[in-house]
Design a protein around this motif. Structure first.
Motif, PDB file in Angstrom:
ATOM      1  N   HIS A 157     -34.961   4.379  16.984  1.00 14.11           N
ATOM      2  CA  HIS A 157     -33.697   5.027  17.419  1.00 14.11           C
ATOM      3  C   HIS A 157     -33.264   5.215  15.907  1.00 14.11           C
ATOM      4  O   HIS A 157     -32.770   4.785  14.783  1.00 14.11           O
ATOM      5  N   PRO A 158     -32.347   6.698  15.885  1.00 11.21           N
ATOM      6  CA  PRO A 158     -31.790   7.199  14.738  1.00 11.21           C
ATOM      7  C   PRO A 158     -30.873   6.425  14.185  1.00 11.21           C
ATOM      8  O   PRO A 158     -30.908   6.287  12.827  1.00 11.21           O
ATOM      9  N   ASP A 159     -30.012   5.632  14.854  1.00 14.06           N
ATOM     10  CA  ASP A 159     -29.061   4.845  14.295  1.00 14.06           C
ATOM     11  C   ASP A 159     -29.517   3.616  13.480  1.00 14.06           C
ATOM     12  O   ASP A 159     -28.850   3.104  12.654  1.00 14.06           O
ATOM     13  N   PHE A 160     -30.859   3.204  13.878  1.00 12.90           N
ATOM     14  CA  PHE A 160     -31.666   2.117  13.070  1.00 12.90           C
ATOM     15  C   PHE A 160     -31.953   2.637  11.802  1.00 12.90           C
ATOM     16  O   PHE A 160     -31.854   1.791  10.763  1.00 12.90           O
ATOM     17  N   VAL A 161     -32.479   3.912  11.747  1.00 15.29           N
ATOM     18  CA  VAL A 161     -33.073   4.227  10.272  1.00 15.29           C
ATOM     19  C   VAL A 161     -32.132   5.201   9.582  1.00 15.29           C
ATOM     20  O   VAL A 161     -32.585   5.509   8.349  1.00 15.29           O
ATOM     21  N   SER A 162     -30.847   5.435  10.102  1.00 14.31           N
ATOM     22  CA  SER A 162     -30.056   6.240   9.391  1.00 14.31           C
ATOM     23  C   SER A 162     -29.713   5.965   8.018  1.00 14.31           C
ATOM     24  O   SER A 162     -29.668   6.761   7.037  1.00 14.31           O
ATOM     25  N   GLY A 163     -29.696   4.701   7.620  1.00  8.99           N
ATOM     26  CA  GLY A 163     -29.332   4.195   6.468  1.00  8.99           C
ATOM     27  C   GLY A 163     -30.532   3.533   5.485  1.00  8.99           C
ATOM     28  O   GLY A 163     -30.355   3.002   4.472  1.00  8.99           O
ATOM     29  N   ARG A 164     -31.723   3.695   6.065  1.00  6.40           N
ATOM     30  CA  ARG A 164     -32.951   3.116   5.416  1.00  6.40           C
ATOM     31  C   ARG A 164     -33.532   4.253   4.809  1.00  6.40           C
ATOM     32  O   ARG A 164     -33.540   5.504   5.273  1.00  6.40           O
ATOM     33  N   TRP A 165     -34.467   3.943   4.059  1.00  2.70           N
ATOM     34  CA  TRP A 165     -35.284   4.833   3.299  1.00  2.70           C
ATOM     35  C   TRP A 165     -36.772   4.759   3.808  1.00  2.70           C
ATOM     36  O   TRP A 165     -37.298   3.504   3.889  1.00  2.70           O
ATOM     37  N   PHE A 166     -37.336   5.717   3.838  1.00  6.79           N
ATOM     38  CA  PHE A 166     -38.996   5.775   4.091  1.00  6.79           C
ATOM     39  C   PHE A 166     -39.552   5.912   2.867  1.00  6.79           C
ATOM     40  O   PHE A 166     -39.523   7.140   2.349  1.00  6.79           O
ATOM     41  N   ALA A 167     -40.472   4.899   2.448  1.00  9.64           N
ATOM     42  CA  ALA A 167     -41.340   5.208   1.417  1.00  9.64           C
ATOM     43  C   ALA A 167     -42.645   5.727   1.600  1.00  9.64           C
ATOM     44  O   ALA A 167     -43.387   4.915   2.282  1.00  9.64           O
ATOM     45  N   ILE A 168     -43.012   6.676   1.040  1.00  8.15           N
ATOM     46  CA  ILE A 168     -44.350   7.170   1.070  1.00  8.15           C
ATOM     47  C   ILE A 168     -45.200   6.902  -0.316  1.00  8.15           C
ATOM     48  O   ILE A 168     -44.714   7.447  -1.425  1.00  8.15           O
TER      49      ILE A 168
END
Length: 318
Positions: free
Chosen positions: A4-15
């Motif tokens: 859900h976008p609310d879950f990831v909105s404050g998180r970083w996605f590390a590639i």
């Protein structure tokens, strides 16, 4: 997995590119991830598994709702990630913030923004969150007679630049990395290289037609592991800088190589400076191209600047 976008909105996605920097992406990831947790930066991480995988991961991240991406890799991983942001259709590219923790060998993109190589300092910059909107260029070229395009975050090289890039990448495939090996590859390639005839148009006007040694088109200043082929480049001016090295004897490379690194390339009598929003380059015979350090296709090339479209985290000194 759908998030859900609310879950990831404050998180970083590390590639994370595990082979970047001769395997430093893999061996140093436990250290980097610990520093991220210590800095209280929430993140989810995925390792790349093949060429262009970072492009796929960037698209997937945005579709899942991530708007903050950390690239753990080198210039090639940055390039692939940026390309992914431009081919996704979920949101405007400028809505996504890109940060870099460099583990590559050239690391030319981070030089432009004063991003430290030390992991804790780079993470401090991410935590601080100071950002900048940079230009990007859409680059058209031909691969197997099929027209293709990529999005460039830093610099593209043609002629001798691209010839050296291909030679250096062959050495990298054997697990050898660093600036000195790049310089060695430069001199080895010099023995077999011949000048090309280039025709160059800037904003629709033909400005060059003749033999040339090499050329570079850039958003940023640095390429080739610290060379400054575009020392006047401004990353958000809506323009592309072009440096053309006209036909010269091979021994002149030894004579002027220092000026490639100290920002005085335009003191070289064979160097020409051009600038514009659109660039077209034809070459005879057909020159290859490298974009952000990655070997691509062949001429003719078209460059179009996209002003202030990529939001990036910058260092404290920028």
């Amino acid at each position: 997995m759908e998030l859900h976008p609310d879950f990831v909105s404050g998180r970083w996605f590390a590639i994370v590119n595990p082979v970047a920097g001769n395997g430093m992406g893999l061996t140093d990831w436990p250290i980097i991830s610990k520093h991220l947790r210590d800095a209280e930066i929430a993140f989810d991480a995925v390792f790349t598994e093949k060429r262009y995988h970072a492009t796929e991961l960037a698209v997937e991240a945005v579709v899942k709702g991530y708007r903050h991406i950390i690239v753990v890799g080198g210039d090639g991983t940055i390039h692939e990630t940026v390309h992914g942001l431009f081919i996704q259709k979920q949101c405007p590219v400028a809505d996504v913030t890109v940060a870099v923790i460099a583990v590559g060998t050239g690391n030319d993109w981070i030089r432009m923004y004063g991003i430290p190589r030390r992991y804790t300092d780079a993470i401090r910059a991410i935590k601080r969150g100071r950002t900048f909107l940079q230009d990007v260029a859409r680059v058209g070229f031909y691969e197997s007679k099929v027209h293709q395009h990529r999005y460039m975050a830093n610099v593209a090289g043609v002629g001798f630049d691209a010839f050296v890039n291909r030679g250096y990448n062959k050495v990298r495939e054997r697990g050898l990395y660093n600036k000195w090996i790049y310089i060695a590859a430069m001199f080895v390639c010099l023995l077999n290289y011949h000048n090309h005839r280039f025709r160059i148009w800037v904003d629709g006007e033909e400005v060059f037609d003749g033999p040339a040694f090499s050329g570079a088109v850039g958003i940023g200043k640095f390429n080739g592991g610290g060379m400054q082929q575009m020392p006047r480049a401004v990353a958000d001016d809506g323009l592309l800088d072009v440096t053309v090295i006209e036909k010269m004897g091979k021994l002149n490379l030894f004579r002027y190589i220092r000026k490639l690194y100290n920002g005085h390339i335009y003191d070289v009598p064979f160097a020409r400076f051009l600038r514009g929003g659109t660039i077209r380059i034809e070459s005879f015979p057909g020159s290859p191209i490298e974009i952000d350090g990655e070997a691509m296709g062949y001429a003719p090339f078209e460059f179009t600047v996209l002003p202030r479209v990529l939001r990036v985290v910058v260092g404290e000194s920028f």
